[in-house]
Design a protein around this motif. Structure first.
Motif, mmCIF file in Angstrom:
data_model
loop_
_atom_site.group_PDB
_atom_site.id
_atom_site.type_symbol
_atom_site.label_atom_id
_atom_site.label_comp_id
_atom_site.label_asym_id
_atom_site.label_seq_id
_atom_site.Cartn_x
_atom_site.Cartn_y
_atom_site.Cartn_z
ATOM 1 N N ASN A 1 16.678 -8.957 -51.991
ATOM 2 C CA ASN A 1 16.565 -10.342 -52.458
ATOM 3 C C ASN A 1 17.590 -11.299 -51.858
ATOM 4 O O ASN A 1 17.576 -12.489 -52.176
ATOM 5 N N ASN B 1 5.513 -8.317 -61.659
ATOM 6 C CA ASN B 1 4.838 -9.074 -60.599
ATOM 7 C C ASN B 1 5.363 -8.696 -59.213
ATOM 8 O O ASN B 1 4.608 -8.653 -58.246
ATOM 9 N N PHE B 2 6.681 -8.441 -59.150
ATOM 10 C CA PHE B 2 7.244 -8.019 -57.856
ATOM 11 C C PHE B 2 6.496 -6.786 -57.350
ATOM 12 O O PHE B 2 6.063 -6.732 -56.195
ATOM 13 N N ARG C 1 3.589 -5.675 -58.395
ATOM 14 C CA ARG C 1 2.140 -5.946 -58.246
ATOM 15 C C ARG C 1 1.823 -6.380 -56.818
ATOM 16 O O ARG C 1 0.752 -6.102 -56.306
ATOM 17 N N ASN C 2 2.791 -7.057 -56.182
ATOM 18 C CA ASN C 2 2.594 -7.447 -54.778
ATOM 19 C C ASN C 2 2.396 -6.232 -53.879
ATOM 20 O O ASN C 2 1.943 -6.351 -52.750
ATOM 21 N N TYR C 3 2.803 -5.072 -54.373
ATOM 22 C CA TYR C 3 2.629 -3.831 -53.592
ATOM 23 C C TYR C 3 1.572 -2.939 -54.258
ATOM 24 O O TYR C 3 1.637 -1.719 -54.179
ATOM 25 N N ASP C 4 0.629 -3.589 -54.959
ATOM 26 C CA ASP C 4 -0.543 -2.924 -55.556
ATOM 27 C C ASP C 4 -0.213 -1.967 -56.705
ATOM 28 O O ASP C 4 -0.975 -1.040 -56.973
ATOM 29 N N GLU D 1 0.009 -1.275 -60.613
ATOM 30 C CA GLU D 1 -0.433 -1.795 -61.916
ATOM 31 C C GLU D 1 0.368 -1.103 -63.005
ATOM 32 O O GLU D 1 0.860 0.013 -62.808
ATOM 33 N N CYS E 1 10.845 -2.125 -48.378
ATOM 34 C CA CYS E 1 11.239 -3.552 -48.341
ATOM 35 C C CYS E 1 12.533 -3.705 -47.545
ATOM 36 O O CYS E 1 12.699 -4.675 -46.799
#
Ligand code: FAD
Length: 410
Positions: free
Chosen positions: A23, A89-90, A92-95, A97, A123
Motif C-alpha cells: 500500500n 473488498n481488497f 474481492r479484487n483477486y476473486d 469471496e 502483489c
C-alpha cells in the motif's frame, strides 16, 4: 559486507509487513522487506486452522470492545480508515469471496490462508517490492549521512540504509513461525517503551484433568464460573471444547488472559439455566421411573461419552434404572453435572497462545499515522503494537488496518 540502499525498509513479512509494502505509493521508490524465514506469512498460514478467519462481520463501530482497553481509542483511526468491508473488498479484487459463520467470523469461501498469503506475495511482486528471505535483522542504528538521518539495519549478509523504517515483526507467540519478539528489542534500543508481552488467546490447562478420555467432546451450552481466593473473577457461557489437557473453545480462549494458575472453575456441563435444568431433570426422573438414567440424560442433548463420564465421576452404574437410584446418587450426579470443580494449572504459554498481549506502548505512536512520536520516519504495524483482540478475526483486521494507515503516511 555489501551496502544496500532502500527508500523504505520493512522488517517482517507477516500480513502487517506485506500489506504495508503493497500500500505504499511506489513513486519509483525502492521498498525492501526483510524476512527471517524462508517464506512469508508463516503464522498467517495457521490462521483459522488454515481457513483464515480474516475479520469479523460486526459493524466496525462495534469492533472496539473486542480489543484491550488501551488499544480501543488508539485503533479507531486505523479501523475507520480501512474497515472490515474494505479488507474484504481488497481481496474481492483477486476473486476471493467471503462468508460469515455462526460466530460472525468472516472466512474466505473459495480460498484458504495459503491463497490469501500468496495474493499478498503476488502483489509485492507486481509492485517490484523485494522480499529478502532467510535474512533476519540483527541490529538497528540511526546514523547521519549528508546531514540526513538514516536507519542502518544489520543482517548477517548485508547492511541496509533506509530513509524510512517499518517494524512489523509481530509478537512472541508461536515462536516457530518467526515471531520471537525481536521487534521489541529493536524498538527498546531506539528509545520506545514496551508493555510487558504476555500470552493471550489460549486453551486453559487443568490440574489433574479428569476429562481427558472424552477429549474432542463439545458442550454446547456450558457455563463456567472462575474464582480466585473464593472471589468470583469471571463467568462465561457458550460452546466449550474438552481437550486432552483442559478446556478450549472461543469463550475460554477469549478469557484465558485473565486466568491464572490456582484459580478454581465451577463448571455446569449441561445448561446455563441451571435451576430450570435441575427442576426438569427431577420432574423427568419422577415420571419415568422404569427408564434408564442414561435415556433421561440424553434428553438434555448430552453425548453418550459425556453421560458415561458423568455417571462414572458420580460413581453411578451406567445401566442403572431411574427407580434404582438412591437420593445420594441423585444429588451426586446433579452436583457433577452442574457444579463440577476444577483447578487451573495454567493458561497457555507463548508456544500455545495465539497472540501476544502487550508490545510497543501506544502513547509513543501517532494513531493517525502509526509513526513513532520519538523517532521520525519510524513506523509500526501489526501485532508488535500493544493491541490484542478477541478471537474472531479482530487480530488480522488490526494487522491490516494499522498496516494500511502506516503505508498511507509513508
Ligand atoms: C494458530 C494461530 C491461529 C490464528 N488465527 C487467527 C485468525 O483466524 N484470525 C485472526 O484475526 N488472527 C489469528 N491469529 C493471529 C494472527 O495470525 C496475528 O495477529 C497476525 O499474524 C499478526 O500479523 P503480523 O504481521 O503483525 O505478525 P506475524 O504474522 O507474527 O509476522 C511477523 C513476521 O516478522 C518476521 N520477523 C520477526 N523478527 C524478524 C527479524 N528480526 N527480521 C526479519 N523478520 C522478522 C517473522 O518471521 C514473521 O514472518 C492466529 C494466530 C495463531 C498463532
Amino acid at each position: 559486507m555489501p551496502n544496500i540502499f532502500a527508500d523504505v525498509l520493512i522488517i517482517g513479512a507477516g500480513p502487517a509487513g506485506l500489506f504495508t509494502a503493497i500500500n505504499i505509493e511506489a513513486k519509483n521508490r525502492q521498498i525492501i522487506i526483510l524476512e527471517k524465514n524462508q517464506c512469508a506469512g508463516k503464522k498467517l498460514l495457521l490462521t483459522g486452522n488454515g481457513k483464515c478467519n480474516i475479520t469479523n462481520s460486526a459493524a466496525i463501530s462495534d469492533f472496539f470492545d473486542y480489543y484491550n482497553h488501551k488499544a480501543r481509542k488508539f485503533i479507531r483511526k486505523a479501523l475507520f480508515n480501512f474497515d472490515n468491508i474494505a479488507l474484504q473488498n481488497f481481496f474481492r479484487n483477486y476473486d476471493i469471496e467471503f462468508y460469515a459463520d455462526a460466530d460472525n467470523r468472516i472466512i474466505p469461501k473459495n480460498a484458504n490462508a495459503e491463497k490469501i498469503r500468496n495474493i499478498l506475495i503476488d502483489c509485492c511482486k507486481a509492485k517490484n517490492i523485494k522480499i529478502h528471505y532467510d535474512e533476519p535483522a540483527n541490529k538497528i542504528e540511526i546514523i547521519t549521512q549528508n546531514a540526513k538521518k538514516k536507519f542502518c539495519v544489520y543482517t548477517d549478509k548485508n547492511i541496509y540504509f533506509a530513509d524510512k523504517l517499518v517494524l512489523s515483526t509481530g509478537g512472541c507467540s508461536y515462536p516457530q513461525t518467526g515471531s520471537t519478539g525481536d521487534g521489541y528489542k529493536f524498538a527498546e534500543a531506539l528509545g520506545h517503551a514496551i508493555i510487558t508481552p504476555k500470552p493471550a488467546l489460549s486453551q486453559i490447562f487443568i490440574k489433574d484433568f479428569q476429562l481427558s478420555d472424552i477429549a474432542g467432546s463439545s458442550l454446547k451450552t456450558a457455563r463456567l464460573i472462575f474464582f480466585r481466593a473464593s472471589k468470583k473473577i469471571a463467568e462465561l457461557t457458550g460452546e466449550i471444547l474438552i481437550t486432552h489437557k483442559g478446556l478450549s473453545g472461543i469463550p475460554v480462549i477469549n478469557i484465558s488472559r485473565e486466568i491464572s494458575s490456582g484459580d478454581t472453575i465451577i463448571i455446569s456441563f449441561i445448561d446455563n439455566q441451571q435451576l430450570k435444568f435441575t427442576n426438569n431433570f427431577k420432574q423427568l426422573l419422577h415420571t419415568n421411573q422404569k427408564k434408564s438414567l442414561k435415556s433421561i440424560l440424553k434428553k438434555f442433548e448430552l453425548s453418550e461419552r459425556l453421560i458415561e463420564k458423568m455417571l462414572a465421576l458420580a460413581s453411578i452404574k451406567t445401566d442403572i434404572l431411574v427407580y434404582q437410584i438412591s437420593k445420594e446418587e441423585k444429588e451426586r450426579l446433579l452436583k457433577t453435572l452442574t457444579h463440577f470443580e476444577m483447578t487451573v494449572l495454567s493458561s497457555g504459554d507463548f508456544n500455545t497462545a495465539m497472540i501476544t498481549a502487550g508490545g510497543i506502548a501506544l502513547n509513543e505512536i501517532n494513531p493517525a499515522t502509526m509513526e513513532s512520536l520519538i523517532i521520525p520516519n519510524l513506523y509500526f504495524a501489526g501485532e508488535i503494537l500493544d493491541i490484542d483482540g478477541f478471537s474472531g478475526g479482530f487480530n488480522l483486521q488490526a494487522a491490516f488496518s494499522t498496516a494500511k494507515l502506516a503505508a498511507s503516511n509513508i
